[in-house]
Design an enzyme around this catalytic site. Sequence first.
Site, PDB file in Angstrom:
ATOM      1  N   LYS A  15      93.355  -1.238   5.828  1.00  0.00           N
ATOM      2  CA  LYS A  15      93.269  -2.445   4.991  1.00  0.00           C
ATOM      3  C   LYS A  15      94.646  -2.861   4.461  1.00  0.00           C
ATOM      4  O   LYS A  15      95.017  -4.028   4.541  1.00  0.00           O
ATOM      5  CB  LYS A  15      92.315  -2.218   3.804  1.00  0.00           C
ATOM      6  CG  LYS A  15      90.890  -1.868   4.184  1.00  0.00           C
ATOM      7  CD  LYS A  15      90.001  -1.696   2.963  1.00  0.00           C
ATOM      8  CE  LYS A  15      90.412  -0.559   2.061  1.00  0.00           C
ATOM      9  NZ  LYS A  15      90.294   0.784   2.684  1.00  0.00           N
ATOM     10  N   ARG A  90      84.198  -2.603  -4.141  1.00  0.00           N
ATOM     11  CA  ARG A  90      83.887  -1.309  -3.545  1.00  0.00           C
ATOM     12  C   ARG A  90      82.505  -0.812  -3.939  1.00  0.00           C
ATOM     13  O   ARG A  90      82.083   0.255  -3.489  1.00  0.00           O
ATOM     14  CB  ARG A  90      84.913  -0.294  -4.033  1.00  0.00           C
ATOM     15  CG  ARG A  90      85.905   0.145  -2.992  1.00  0.00           C
ATOM     16  CD  ARG A  90      86.815   1.179  -3.647  1.00  0.00           C
ATOM     17  NE  ARG A  90      87.569   1.945  -2.730  1.00  0.00           N
ATOM     18  CZ  ARG A  90      88.837   1.686  -2.401  1.00  0.00           C
ATOM     19  NH1 ARG A  90      89.456   0.637  -2.881  1.00  0.00           N
ATOM     20  NH2 ARG A  90      89.461   2.497  -1.592  1.00  0.00           N
ATOM     21  N   ARG A 127      99.231   9.601   6.162  1.00  0.00           N
ATOM     22  CA  ARG A 127      99.831   8.410   5.510  1.00  0.00           C
ATOM     23  C   ARG A 127     100.969   8.802   4.566  1.00  0.00           C
ATOM     24  O   ARG A 127     100.898   9.795   3.853  1.00  0.00           O
ATOM     25  CB  ARG A 127      98.744   7.671   4.723  1.00  0.00           C
ATOM     26  CG  ARG A 127      99.295   6.584   3.798  1.00  0.00           C
ATOM     27  CD  ARG A 127      98.244   5.629   3.310  1.00  0.00           C
ATOM     28  NE  ARG A 127      97.037   6.268   2.810  1.00  0.00           N
ATOM     29  CZ  ARG A 127      95.882   5.631   2.627  1.00  0.00           C
ATOM     30  NH1 ARG A 127      95.796   4.332   2.883  1.00  0.00           N
ATOM     31  NH2 ARG A 127      94.827   6.273   2.181  1.00  0.00           N
ATOM     32  N   ARG A 160     100.236  10.522  -0.876  1.00  0.00           N
ATOM     33  CA  ARG A 160      99.338  10.351  -2.023  1.00  0.00           C
ATOM     34  C   ARG A 160      98.594  11.646  -2.279  1.00  0.00           C
ATOM     35  O   ARG A 160      98.131  12.297  -1.346  1.00  0.00           O
ATOM     36  CB  ARG A 160      98.326   9.228  -1.724  1.00  0.00           C
ATOM     37  CG  ARG A 160      98.854   7.846  -2.031  1.00  0.00           C
ATOM     38  CD  ARG A 160      97.994   6.760  -1.463  1.00  0.00           C
ATOM     39  NE  ARG A 160      96.567   6.890  -1.752  1.00  0.00           N
ATOM     40  CZ  ARG A 160      95.649   5.995  -1.400  1.00  0.00           C
ATOM     41  NH1 ARG A 160      96.011   4.896  -0.753  1.00  0.00           N
ATOM     42  NH2 ARG A 160      94.381   6.180  -1.676  1.00  0.00           N
ATOM     43  N   ARG A 171      86.291  11.074  -0.530  1.00  0.00           N
ATOM     44  CA  ARG A 171      86.381   9.607  -0.566  1.00  0.00           C
ATOM     45  C   ARG A 171      85.488   8.988   0.502  1.00  0.00           C
ATOM     46  O   ARG A 171      84.899   7.927   0.291  1.00  0.00           O
ATOM     47  CB  ARG A 171      87.830   9.155  -0.398  1.00  0.00           C
ATOM     48  CG  ARG A 171      88.651   9.377  -1.677  1.00  0.00           C
ATOM     49  CD  ARG A 171      90.133   9.462  -1.416  1.00  0.00           C
ATOM     50  NE  ARG A 171      90.669   8.254  -0.809  1.00  0.00           N
ATOM     51  CZ  ARG A 171      91.763   8.218  -0.045  1.00  0.00           C
ATOM     52  NH1 ARG A 171      92.434   9.331   0.206  1.00  0.00           N
ATOM     53  NH2 ARG A 171      92.183   7.087   0.437  1.00  0.00           N
TER      54      ARG A 171
HETATM   55  P1  ADP Z   1      92.226   3.528   0.220  1.00  0.00           P
HETATM   56  O1  ADP Z   1      93.618   3.325   0.731  1.00  0.00           O
HETATM   57  O2  ADP Z   1      91.642   4.823   0.517  1.00  0.00           O
HETATM   58  O3  ADP Z   1      91.306   2.432   0.590  1.00  0.00           O
HETATM   59  P2  ADP Z   1      92.954   2.653  -2.452  1.00  0.00           P
HETATM   60  O4  ADP Z   1      94.424   2.765  -2.557  1.00  0.00           O
HETATM   61  O5  ADP Z   1      92.373   1.307  -2.254  1.00  0.00           O
HETATM   62  O6  ADP Z   1      92.397   3.641  -1.359  1.00  0.00           O
HETATM   63  O7  ADP Z   1      92.292   3.284  -3.754  1.00  0.00           O
HETATM   64  C1  ADP Z   1      92.688   4.550  -4.240  1.00  0.00           C
HETATM   65  C2  ADP Z   1      91.740   4.972  -5.362  1.00  0.00           C
HETATM   66  O8  ADP Z   1      91.815   4.010  -6.441  1.00  0.00           O
HETATM   67  C3  ADP Z   1      90.269   5.019  -4.983  1.00  0.00           C
HETATM   68  O9  ADP Z   1      89.885   6.239  -4.370  1.00  0.00           O
HETATM   69  C4  ADP Z   1      89.618   4.843  -6.361  1.00  0.00           C
HETATM   70  O10 ADP Z   1      89.674   6.033  -7.134  1.00  0.00           O
HETATM   71  C5  ADP Z   1      90.533   3.817  -7.019  1.00  0.00           C
HETATM   72  N1  ADP Z   1      90.082   2.438  -6.727  1.00  0.00           N
HETATM   73  C6  ADP Z   1      90.766   1.481  -6.042  1.00  0.00           C
HETATM   74  N2  ADP Z   1      90.048   0.352  -5.960  1.00  0.00           N
HETATM   75  C7  ADP Z   1      88.871   0.595  -6.588  1.00  0.00           C
HETATM   76  C8  ADP Z   1      87.689  -0.161  -6.815  1.00  0.00           C
HETATM   77  N3  ADP Z   1      87.564  -1.435  -6.375  1.00  0.00           N
HETATM   78  N4  ADP Z   1      86.672   0.430  -7.494  1.00  0.00           N
HETATM   79  C9  ADP Z   1      86.765   1.680  -7.956  1.00  0.00           C
HETATM   80  N5  ADP Z   1      87.841   2.451  -7.763  1.00  0.00           N
HETATM   81  C10 ADP Z   1      88.896   1.928  -7.085  1.00  0.00           C
HETATM   82  P1  ADP Z   2      93.726   1.611   3.879  1.00  0.00           P
HETATM   83  O1  ADP Z   2      94.450   0.603   3.013  1.00  0.00           O
HETATM   84  O2  ADP Z   2      92.485   1.059   4.507  1.00  0.00           O
HETATM   85  O3  ADP Z   2      93.477   2.901   3.163  1.00  0.00           O
HETATM   86  P2  ADP Z   2      96.292   1.851   5.339  1.00  0.00           P
HETATM   87  O4  ADP Z   2      96.663   0.487   5.762  1.00  0.00           O
HETATM   88  O5  ADP Z   2      97.021   2.447   4.185  1.00  0.00           O
HETATM   89  O6  ADP Z   2      94.685   1.948   5.109  1.00  0.00           O
HETATM   90  O7  ADP Z   2      96.429   2.791   6.635  1.00  0.00           O
HETATM   91  C1  ADP Z   2      96.145   4.183   6.579  1.00  0.00           C
HETATM   92  C2  ADP Z   2      97.145   4.918   7.470  1.00  0.00           C
HETATM   93  O8  ADP Z   2      96.872   4.594   8.842  1.00  0.00           O
HETATM   94  C3  ADP Z   2      98.608   4.544   7.231  1.00  0.00           C
HETATM   95  O9  ADP Z   2      99.391   5.704   7.394  1.00  0.00           O
HETATM   96  C4  ADP Z   2      98.915   3.504   8.316  1.00  0.00           C
HETATM   97  O10 ADP Z   2     100.286   3.539   8.717  1.00  0.00           O
HETATM   98  C5  ADP Z   2      97.997   3.966   9.455  1.00  0.00           C
HETATM   99  N1  ADP Z   2      97.463   2.850  10.247  1.00  0.00           N
HETATM  100  C6  ADP Z   2      97.066   1.625   9.806  1.00  0.00           C
HETATM  101  N2  ADP Z   2      96.599   0.861  10.810  1.00  0.00           N
HETATM  102  C7  ADP Z   2      96.698   1.624  11.931  1.00  0.00           C
HETATM  103  C8  ADP Z   2      96.385   1.395  13.322  1.00  0.00           C
HETATM  104  N3  ADP Z   2      95.862   0.232  13.736  1.00  0.00           N
HETATM  105  N4  ADP Z   2      96.622   2.403  14.190  1.00  0.00           N
HETATM  106  C9  ADP Z   2      97.144   3.578  13.764  1.00  0.00           C
HETATM  107  N5  ADP Z   2      97.470   3.860  12.481  1.00  0.00           N
HETATM  108  C10 ADP Z   2      97.258   2.892  11.577  1.00  0.00           C
END
Ligand code: ADP
Ligand code: ADP
Length: 224
Positions: A15, A90, A127, A160, A171
């Site tokens: 995302k 979420r 990541r 992270r 998660r």
């Molecule tokens: P990911 O990259 O796994 O999608 P995020 O960076 O979006 O994770 O979120 C990291 C953490 O921040 C989540 O595991 C949660 O604890 C908190 N968080 C982020 N967005 C939300 C949301 N919309 N509702 C509840 N918790 C959230």
């Molecule tokens: P989210 O926000 O959904 O948690 P991220 O964009 O942070 O996901 O991506 C999670 C990890 O996967 C990062 O280390 C990123 O560089 C990698 N990644 C993202 N998109 C791809 C893809 N299409 N193929 C391989 N690795 C990816």
Amino acid sequence: MTRVVILLGAPGAGKGTQAANLSTSLGLAHIATGDLFRENLKNNTVLGEKARGFMNSGRLVPDALVLEMLFDRVAQPDCKSGYLLDGFPRTLPQAVALEAALGANTDVQVLNLEVSEESILSRATGRLLCRGCTAIYHRSFRPPVTSGVCDECGGELFQREDDQEVVVRERLNVYHTETAPLVEFYSKRNLLVGVNGEQTPDRVTEVLMSALAAVNSSDNGGDK
Ligand code: ADP
Ligand code: ADP
Ligand code: ZN
């Protein structure tokens, strides 16, 4: 007409990576609730202290805290014409609150990044984030030019706390119970497009961009 694009997907689905590309192309503010919370953690704010335990153990921050922070953020001037949501909503209550807050004069599009559990685990556990900016890297899939250093700003890269495998698994459980129901919520409203996230990041961006264009043009003949 305000434009709101929502990116759905499991933790690690891509995302943040896609939101960075799309927000530039679409000219929309990129609003990532995870980044907003991490900023609060870093600055030791009251909100950060409240969120820390939930985040580090892989649970969701309670809806009331998330909603207050989110609505505050999207009230800023850079969101006036629209914004791209990454990591929000979420939970069903968050989706309902967003729907209630958005006026009829809002064009909502929801994109769901579909990625296998196996890829989720390898993506999230490899990541790396930059301490200086919001750039996202991966040990194998998107390594920086110089190990440990951000290509964009020279900042230090870190893993992270919640990207350790045990926390990623938690998660994922939370995703299945709390967040996955949003796919049906938005499908029922005919707002959702599913996209195969198992392709190169650039290819995924292309598919997302054409999905957005297709939905937009089929809406009402372009009369907006
Ligand atoms: P990911 O990259 O796994 O999608 P995020 O960076 O979006 O994770 O979120 C990291 C953490 O921040 C989540 O595991 C949660 O604890 C908190 N968080 C982020 N967005 C939300 C949301 N919309 N509702 C509840 N918790 C959230
Ligand atoms: P989210 O926000 O959904 O948690 P991220 O964009 O942070 O996901 O991506 C999670 C990890 O996967 C990062 O280390 C990123 O560089 C990698 N990644 C993202 N998109 C791809 C893809 N299409 N193929 C391989 N690795 C990816
Ligand atoms: Zn950086």
